[in-house]
Design a protein around this motif. Structure first.
Motif, PDB file in Angstrom:
ATOM      1  N   HIS A  25       0.843  -1.205   0.000  1.00  0.00           N
ATOM      2  CA  HIS A  25       0.000   0.000   0.000  1.00  0.00           C
ATOM      3  C   HIS A  25       0.873   1.248   0.000  1.00  0.00           C
ATOM      4  CE1 HIS A  25      -2.138   3.284   2.040  1.00  0.00           C
ATOM      5  NE2 HIS A  25      -3.192   2.855   1.366  1.00  0.00           N
ATOM      6  N   ASN A  26       1.876   1.281   0.871  1.00  0.00           N
ATOM      7  CA  ASN A  26       2.760   2.443   0.962  1.00  0.00           C
ATOM      8  C   ASN A  26       3.568   2.631  -0.324  1.00  0.00           C
ATOM      9  OD1 ASN A  26       1.816   2.818   3.541  1.00  0.00           O
ATOM     10  ND2 ASN A  26       3.585   1.883   4.530  1.00  0.00           N
ATOM     11  N   LEU A  27       4.003   1.534  -0.921  1.00  0.00           N
ATOM     12  CA  LEU A  27       4.729   1.619  -2.197  1.00  0.00           C
ATOM     13  C   LEU A  27       3.832   2.176  -3.295  1.00  0.00           C
ATOM     14  CD1 LEU A  27       6.883  -1.613  -2.574  1.00  0.00           C
ATOM     15  CD2 LEU A  27       7.654   0.735  -2.853  1.00  0.00           C
ATOM     16  N   LEU A  28       2.609   1.679  -3.370  1.00  0.00           N
ATOM     17  CA  LEU A  28       1.674   2.155  -4.385  1.00  0.00           C
ATOM     18  C   LEU A  28       1.349   3.641  -4.197  1.00  0.00           C
ATOM     19  CD1 LEU A  28      -0.617  -0.978  -4.505  1.00  0.00           C
ATOM     20  CD2 LEU A  28       0.811  -0.129  -6.384  1.00  0.00           C
ATOM     21  N   MET A  29       1.216   4.069  -2.934  1.00  0.00           N
ATOM     22  CA  MET A  29       0.956   5.488  -2.673  1.00  0.00           C
ATOM     23  C   MET A  29       2.157   6.332  -3.081  1.00  0.00           C
ATOM     24  SD  MET A  29      -0.905   7.993  -1.886  1.00  0.00           S
ATOM     25  CE  MET A  29      -2.406   7.313  -1.265  1.00  0.00           C
ATOM     26  N   ALA A  30       3.368   5.876  -2.764  1.00  0.00           N
ATOM     27  CA  ALA A  30       4.576   6.610  -3.157  1.00  0.00           C
ATOM     28  C   ALA A  30       4.687   6.688  -4.680  1.00  0.00           C
ATOM     29  CB  ALA A  30       5.817   5.948  -2.562  1.00  0.00           C
ATOM     30  N   ALA A  73       8.130   1.848  -9.554  1.00  0.00           N
ATOM     31  CA  ALA A  73       7.364   0.848 -10.301  1.00  0.00           C
ATOM     32  C   ALA A  73       8.045  -0.512 -10.222  1.00  0.00           C
ATOM     33  CB  ALA A  73       7.203   1.286 -11.757  1.00  0.00           C
ATOM     34  N   SER A  74       9.371  -0.523 -10.327  1.00  0.00           N
ATOM     35  CA  SER A  74      10.065  -1.813 -10.228  1.00  0.00           C
ATOM     36  C   SER A  74       9.951  -2.378  -8.817  1.00  0.00           C
ATOM     37  CB  SER A  74      11.528  -1.696 -10.668  1.00  0.00           C
ATOM     38  OG  SER A  74      12.297  -0.990  -9.747  1.00  0.00           O
ATOM     39  N   ALA A  75       9.944  -1.515  -7.802  1.00  0.00           N
ATOM     40  CA  ALA A  75       9.767  -1.989  -6.430  1.00  0.00           C
ATOM     41  C   ALA A  75       8.384  -2.616  -6.246  1.00  0.00           C
ATOM     42  CB  ALA A  75       9.976  -0.845  -5.437  1.00  0.00           C
ATOM     43  N   VAL A  76       7.355  -1.986  -6.808  1.00  0.00           N
ATOM     44  CA  VAL A  76       6.004  -2.543  -6.722  1.00  0.00           C
ATOM     45  C   VAL A  76       5.959  -3.893  -7.437  1.00  0.00           C
ATOM     46  CG1 VAL A  76       3.613  -2.259  -7.520  1.00  0.00           C
ATOM     47  CG2 VAL A  76       4.812  -0.331  -6.472  1.00  0.00           C
ATOM     48  N   LEU A  77       6.533  -3.947  -8.632  1.00  0.00           N
ATOM     49  CA  LEU A  77       6.533  -5.207  -9.385  1.00  0.00           C
ATOM     50  C   LEU A  77       7.274  -6.305  -8.633  1.00  0.00           C
ATOM     51  CD1 LEU A  77       7.133  -3.761 -12.954  1.00  0.00           C
ATOM     52  CD2 LEU A  77       5.010  -4.762 -12.067  1.00  0.00           C
ATOM     53  N   GLU A 109      14.060   3.519  -2.710  1.00  0.00           N
ATOM     54  CA  GLU A 109      12.715   4.085  -2.843  1.00  0.00           C
ATOM     55  C   GLU A 109      11.688   3.275  -2.051  1.00  0.00           C
ATOM     56  OE1 GLU A 109      11.890   6.931  -3.942  1.00  0.00           O
ATOM     57  OE2 GLU A 109      13.713   7.476  -5.016  1.00  0.00           O
ATOM     58  N   ALA A 110      11.860   1.956  -2.006  1.00  0.00           N
ATOM     59  CA  ALA A 110      10.945   1.106  -1.227  1.00  0.00           C
ATOM     60  C   ALA A 110      11.051   1.441   0.258  1.00  0.00           C
ATOM     61  CB  ALA A 110      11.247  -0.371  -1.475  1.00  0.00           C
ATOM     62  N   GLU A 111      12.262   1.652   0.745  1.00  0.00           N
ATOM     63  CA  GLU A 111      12.443   2.022   2.152  1.00  0.00           C
ATOM     64  C   GLU A 111      11.859   3.392   2.434  1.00  0.00           C
ATOM     65  OE1 GLU A 111      16.480   1.542   3.475  1.00  0.00           O
ATOM     66  OE2 GLU A 111      16.612  -0.455   2.563  1.00  0.00           O
ATOM     67  N   ALA A 112      12.103   4.346   1.524  1.00  0.00           N
ATOM     68  CA  ALA A 112      11.560   5.693   1.714  1.00  0.00           C
ATOM     69  C   ALA A 112      10.037   5.674   1.685  1.00  0.00           C
ATOM     70  CB  ALA A 112      12.115   6.642   0.651  1.00  0.00           C
ATOM     71  N   ALA A 113       9.461   4.822   0.859  1.00  0.00           N
ATOM     72  CA  ALA A 113       7.998   4.719   0.789  1.00  0.00           C
ATOM     73  C   ALA A 113       7.417   4.293   2.126  1.00  0.00           C
ATOM     74  CB  ALA A 113       7.590   3.727  -0.304  1.00  0.00           C
ATOM     75  N   HIS A 120       3.629  10.922   1.670  1.00  0.00           N
ATOM     76  CA  HIS A 120       3.241  10.611   0.290  1.00  0.00           C
ATOM     77  C   HIS A 120       1.735  10.742   0.116  1.00  0.00           C
ATOM     78  CE1 HIS A 120       7.191   9.462  -0.981  1.00  0.00           C
ATOM     79  NE2 HIS A 120       7.285   8.543  -0.048  1.00  0.00           N
ATOM     80  N   SER A 121       0.992  10.316   1.102  1.00  0.00           N
ATOM     81  CA  SER A 121      -0.458  10.381   1.027  1.00  0.00           C
ATOM     82  C   SER A 121      -0.947  11.825   0.974  1.00  0.00           C
ATOM     83  CB  SER A 121      -1.071   9.655   2.223  1.00  0.00           C
ATOM     84  OG  SER A 121      -2.469   9.666   2.134  1.00  0.00           O
ATOM     85  N   SER A 122      -0.455  12.675   1.872  1.00  0.00           N
ATOM     86  CA  SER A 122      -0.899  14.075   1.866  1.00  0.00           C
ATOM     87  C   SER A 122      -0.425  14.794   0.611  1.00  0.00           C
ATOM     88  CB  SER A 122      -0.437  14.800   3.127  1.00  0.00           C
ATOM     89  OG  SER A 122       0.972  14.889   3.179  1.00  0.00           O
ATOM     90  N   ASP A 123       0.807  14.525   0.174  1.00  0.00           N
ATOM     91  CA  ASP A 123       1.318  15.146  -1.055  1.00  0.00           C
ATOM     92  C   ASP A 123       0.499  14.727  -2.271  1.00  0.00           C
ATOM     93  OD1 ASP A 123       3.277  16.461   0.333  1.00  0.00           O
ATOM     94  OD2 ASP A 123       4.944  15.237  -0.422  1.00  0.00           O
TER      95      ASP A 123
END
Length: 171
Positions: A25-30, A73-77, A109-113, A120-123
């Protein structure tokens, strides 16, 4: 032992111990947030009068944002179970070259997400609102601005140093 404890705490702080569904969920939001940021750049670049200057000023940032979207995108995949081999096959590159280019950035990026999930959600919602406004303005004025743009660019071409004045007006 101390290094192991520090790394464990870092992973916990980054949300790496959260449930897989929450991580995804967090990755997809990021990814959505980063994609909207890039889309906002694209809409600004589409302005017939000011878009080229925007790209000149912010083009390198746009390129970095595109790389960030690719890494997310690669992290989500990857979190969705897709292998580097499968991704490379879709891109028609070798697994090794894709992995070398994206692996570390994708992990960061996955860690930052995870670490900045709330941000990320508010932005995302702020960017969505701004993007909707920009698209509405572009849609409303595009034909008229495009019709006037050649004359504006011709006048600029004949005005020595016009770009300095335009830069001062922006400040």
């Amino acid at each position: 032992m101390i290094v192991s404890i520090v790394l464990t705490l870092d992973r916990h702080d980054a949300g790496m111990n959260s449930a897989p569904g929450e991580r995804l969920h967090n990755l997809l939001m990021a990814l959505a947030d980063a994609a909207l940021e890039l889309a906002t750049d694209g809409v600004a670049a589409a302005d017939p009068c000011d878009g080229p200057a925007y790209v000149l000023a912010y083009g390198s940032g746009m390129a970095r944002r595109a790389l960030r979207v690719e890494a997310l995108a690669s992290a989500v995949l990857r979190h969705g179970g897709m292998s580097w081999d499968a991704m490379a096959g879709r891109r028609e590159v070798t697994r090794q070259s894709l992995h070398r280019r994206l692996s570390a950035r994708s992990d960061r990026e996955a860690e930052a997400a995870q670490r900045y999930a709330g941000l990320h959600s508010s932005d995302f919602y702020e960017r969505l609102e701004r993007l909707e406004s920009m698209i509405a303005r572009l849609n409303e004025d595009f034909d008229e601005e495009l019709a006037h743009a050649p004359a504006i660019w011709e006048a600029r071409r004949k005005t020595p140093g016009w770009w300095w004045r335009a830069e001062e007006e922006d400040e």
